[in-house]
Design an enzyme around this catalytic site. Sequence first.
Site, PDB file in Angstrom:
ATOM      1  N   ASN A 142       0.830  -1.208   0.000  1.00 20.22           N
ATOM      2  CA  ASN A 142       0.000   0.000   0.000  1.00 20.22           C
ATOM      3  C   ASN A 142       0.858   1.248   0.000  1.00 20.22           C
ATOM      4  OD1 ASN A 142      -2.428  -1.511   0.328  1.00 20.22           O
ATOM      5  ND2 ASN A 142      -2.103  -1.572   2.542  1.00 20.22           N
ATOM      6  N   THR A 146       2.776   3.031  13.851  1.00 18.68           N
ATOM      7  CA  THR A 146       2.518   2.423  12.548  1.00 18.68           C
ATOM      8  C   THR A 146       3.728   1.609  12.095  1.00 18.68           C
ATOM      9  OG1 THR A 146       1.194   4.365  11.969  1.00 18.68           O
ATOM     10  CG2 THR A 146       1.789   2.863  10.184  1.00 18.68           C
ATOM     11  N   ASP A 170       4.746  -4.895  12.288  1.00 16.72           N
ATOM     12  CA  ASP A 170       5.333  -5.503  11.094  1.00 16.72           C
ATOM     13  C   ASP A 170       6.849  -5.631  11.237  1.00 16.72           C
ATOM     14  OD1 ASP A 170       2.806  -5.554   9.948  1.00 16.72           O
ATOM     15  OD2 ASP A 170       3.063  -3.592   9.026  1.00 16.72           O
TER      16      ASP A 170
END
Length: 313
Positions: free
Chosen positions: A11, A246, A250
């Site tokens: 994205n 954010t 991950d």
Amino acid sequence: MSTIFVVGSLNIDQTIRVRALPRGGETVRGSDAVYGPGGKGGNQAVAAARAGAAVAFTGAVGDDAHGRRILEILSGAGVDCRHIRVVDAVPTGTAVIAVDDEGQNQILVSPGANSSLTTEDMDIAEAREGDILVLQLEIPATLVRRAARSAKSRGLFVVLNAAPAPLQIEELFDDVDLLVVNEQEISLVADLTGIPASDPLDLVRLLPAVLGPAIVYTAGAEGSFTVLGDNLVHVPALTVITKDTTGAGDTFVGYLAASLLADPGDLVTAMKLATRASALAVARSGAMESIPHREEVLQAPDSPSTPPPQGDS
């Protein structure tokens, strides 16, 4: 050389900083939008590559400027992009992210080209025993199940980050060896299995027997947890000044997978390395841009009191 294969989303992130996250029906004035590469799959691939692993990615982007930028960043990190399709007439996936003064976020995702992935894309012919497959849930669960099944048939170790939290779990964990979940995700997975609401640490103990895979539970500032034998293992988090969460999860997953690729039997050491890496990530802004390189992680103090310098993307 063994390889980490990542199948997942790519994205472009549109990030707006706000004083406080909006409530339902509320309009909040924020900063100018900043665009950067992201997607849970892309972030995890870059994290694993910056951790020193050989990484190959399967995914899709649009034939647009955002897609080209993402491919440039992945390639620059050393990720093998041969299995990333560039799709005509479809935009690259987009995530709209609001980040408040405490570093917490809200995220809306429009899949764009990610929706072009098919079951045929999930069969990675060059994967071999000893490799690792890393998956998330920003692509349809049917594709995730297909990729996991194909990987297990070739002898791969399969890691699933159940994020975003699944809406159903039928066959989802059948071919998964390690499940990585945060507090919200572990609670929702427990609800779907019919386990009554419980303390997350109790769920870390209970769920492996029900679901099959081992579990690593990430609890933000509380660190991460797993069960080895009959023992609950806790890896404390590092103390940092949080700027933006954010991509922190991950970063954890990518570093975890890279460490397990190098030393498959040492989950705790992998969790410690992943914890250090994610601590550096939350002290920076952005998703993919915030992911540290291995040298930074190894040299970082245990509890930096100020944000460390941000390395090149």
